[in-house]
Design an enzyme around this catalytic site. Structure first.
Site, PDB file in Angstrom:
ATOM      1  N   HIS A  35      10.105  49.442 114.430  1.00 49.27           N
ATOM      2  CA  HIS A  35      10.214  50.100 113.119  1.00 49.27           C
ATOM      3  C   HIS A  35       8.908  50.799 112.736  1.00 49.27           C
ATOM      4  O   HIS A  35       8.909  51.991 112.392  1.00 49.27           O
ATOM      5  CB  HIS A  35      10.567  49.055 112.060  1.00 49.27           C
ATOM      6  CG  HIS A  35      10.724  49.625 110.693  1.00 49.27           C
ATOM      7  ND1 HIS A  35      11.928  50.056 110.204  1.00 49.27           N
ATOM      8  CD2 HIS A  35       9.807  49.847 109.697  1.00 49.27           C
ATOM      9  CE1 HIS A  35      11.752  50.526 108.976  1.00 49.27           C
ATOM     10  NE2 HIS A  35      10.482  50.406 108.636  1.00 49.27           N
ATOM     11  N   GLU A  36       7.812  50.055 112.823  1.00 46.71           N
ATOM     12  CA  GLU A  36       6.525  50.629 112.421  1.00 46.71           C
ATOM     13  C   GLU A  36       6.060  51.708 113.401  1.00 46.71           C
ATOM     14  O   GLU A  36       5.364  52.642 113.000  1.00 46.71           O
ATOM     15  CB  GLU A  36       5.471  49.527 112.302  1.00 46.71           C
ATOM     16  CG  GLU A  36       5.768  48.485 111.235  1.00 46.71           C
ATOM     17  CD  GLU A  36       5.972  49.090 109.857  1.00 46.71           C
ATOM     18  OE1 GLU A  36       5.396  50.158 109.569  1.00 46.71           O
ATOM     19  OE2 GLU A  36       6.727  48.494 109.065  1.00 46.71           O
ATOM     20  N   HIS A  40       7.355  55.040 112.184  1.00 47.02           N
ATOM     21  CA  HIS A  40       6.474  55.635 111.166  1.00 47.02           C
ATOM     22  C   HIS A  40       5.189  56.146 111.818  1.00 47.02           C
ATOM     23  O   HIS A  40       4.704  57.240 111.502  1.00 47.02           O
ATOM     24  CB  HIS A  40       6.099  54.586 110.115  1.00 47.02           C
ATOM     25  CG  HIS A  40       7.243  54.126 109.275  1.00 47.02           C
ATOM     26  ND1 HIS A  40       8.131  54.994 108.670  1.00 47.02           N
ATOM     27  CD2 HIS A  40       7.641  52.864 108.913  1.00 47.02           C
ATOM     28  CE1 HIS A  40       9.017  54.307 107.973  1.00 47.02           C
ATOM     29  NE2 HIS A  40       8.747  53.014 108.114  1.00 47.02           N
TER      30      HIS A  40
END
Length: 356
Positions: free
Chosen positions: A18-19, A22
């Site tokens: 997920h990170e 980003h």
């Protein structure tokens, strides 16, 4: 203890994916990423490479990708998050959940390629069942259930579950033509669910051991199955989370950290009774479901989540100017307070289930 370790590793993989979404979107957009962290709370490991500090923090649930300008000082420079256009910031925020969906797809593809998959096609009609009563035949493909297009077997099961034993419309594809039927599913006490009454066709995965009489699936079919399976998880998760956020969900419908650890441990042990491969496959399956869950959760339009920030970006695009920083800060605080309430609600349910 082993269940906790496996669960932490699994959650760590989902958070990193997920990170990383980003992170890579920010890097490609020219945004300065100051810190990439797995975990929350106090730092227990830190290493700086280039302009970014990579950290592991004490609490293993969660993580973050801190970009320049996101802190309270609100630094506005040529490489800060807020110096970029609404479109760029939208992509950066959406990249996290997107990577969770990509990870779910990859996990499902791996599982399907190394095992077997049921397809919504009738192999055998069971005796004294609704399927036999209405005249379904071997070779029929389930095309629609209550008007909903069926691509994979799991979609059909989801529709039957949601139908709760009521009469339903079934469209089947036979010899290139669609035939429509009405039937009432039959309750099966052993499975504790409603059944139509047929055995599905089974196809062998790309890398699974060949089985005589069973067709091996193709790469494209495996990708198609993985895609629709991922979409099905996303849809079911969105529906479930909507009930959780409105406090209308039953306790058995949701779970927090305790439930995840118990589920991972039970699945691993169940798979281990057949072999290590099956145990790993069970954990990967749960990982795929959780990854889809994490992606959907972060897209909900709640301040303090990616979806909340995306919503505020859409408001900014419509207004053609950013919100007042003080107002935006208050909105995020209210969203954070709401999430804390949800966490307490979920944790309470976890504790109740644990002691029952």
């Amino acid at each position: 203890m082993f269940s906790i370790i496996i669960s932490l590793i699994l959650i760590g993989v989902l958070v990193i994916a997920h990170e990383f979404g980003h992170f890579i979107a920010a890097k490609k957009s020219g945004i300065l990423v100051e810190e990439f962290s797995v975990g929350m709370g106090a730092k227990i490991f830190s290493h700086k490479k280039g302009e970014t500090e990579y950290t592991i923090r004490l609490l293993p649930l969660g993580g973050f990708c801190r970009m320049q300008g996101e802190e309270e000082d609100g630094t506005i420079g040529p490489r800060s998050f807020f110096s970029k256009s609404v479109g760029v910031r939208f992509i950066v925020m959406a990249a996290g959940p997107f990577m969770n969906f990509v990870l779910a797809f990859i996990m499902i593809f791996g599982l399907t390629a190394t095992s077997y998959m049921a397809v919504p096609k009738i192999k055998e009609v069971l005796q004294e069942t609704p399927a036999q009563e209405i005249g379904l035949q071997a070779g029929d493909e389930i095309y629609r259930v209550n008007g909903k297009r069926i691509h994979i077997y799991d979609e059909m099961e989801s529709q039957i579950y949601k139908n709760s034993g009521e009469e339903m419309r079934l469209d089947v594809l036979r010899d290139g033509q669609v035939y429509s039927y009405k039937l009432t599913p039959q309750y099966d006490a052993d499975r504790q669910g409603y059944l139509i009454g047929f055995s599905p066709e089974i196809e062998v995965g790309l890398f699974a051991e060949a089985v005589e009489g069973y067709q091996r699936t193709s790469v494209l079919e495996t990708m198609r199955y993985s895609y629709y399976s991922m979409l099905n998880y996303i849809k079911l998760t969105a529906e479930g989370l909507a009930r959780v956020f409105t406090f209308t969900a039953k306790q058995e419908e949701f779970g927090g950290p305790i439930s995840i650890v118990k589920m991972v441990g039970a699945s691993y042990e169940a798979g281990l009774s057949y072999g290590l491969k099956e145990a790993i496959q069970n954990v990967i399956y749960i990982g795929a479901v959780l990854s889809a869950n994490l992606g959907v959760l972060n897209l909900f339009p709640i301040p303090a989540l990616d979806g909340g920030r995306i919503l505020l970006l859409l408001v900014e695009a419509i207004r053609r100017k950013p919100l007042n920083p003080e107002l935006e800060s208050k909105i995020h605080f209210l969203g954070f307070a709401f999430l804390i309430g949800i966490m307490v609600f979920v944790l309470y349910g976890d504790i109740v289930k644990f002691f029952i």
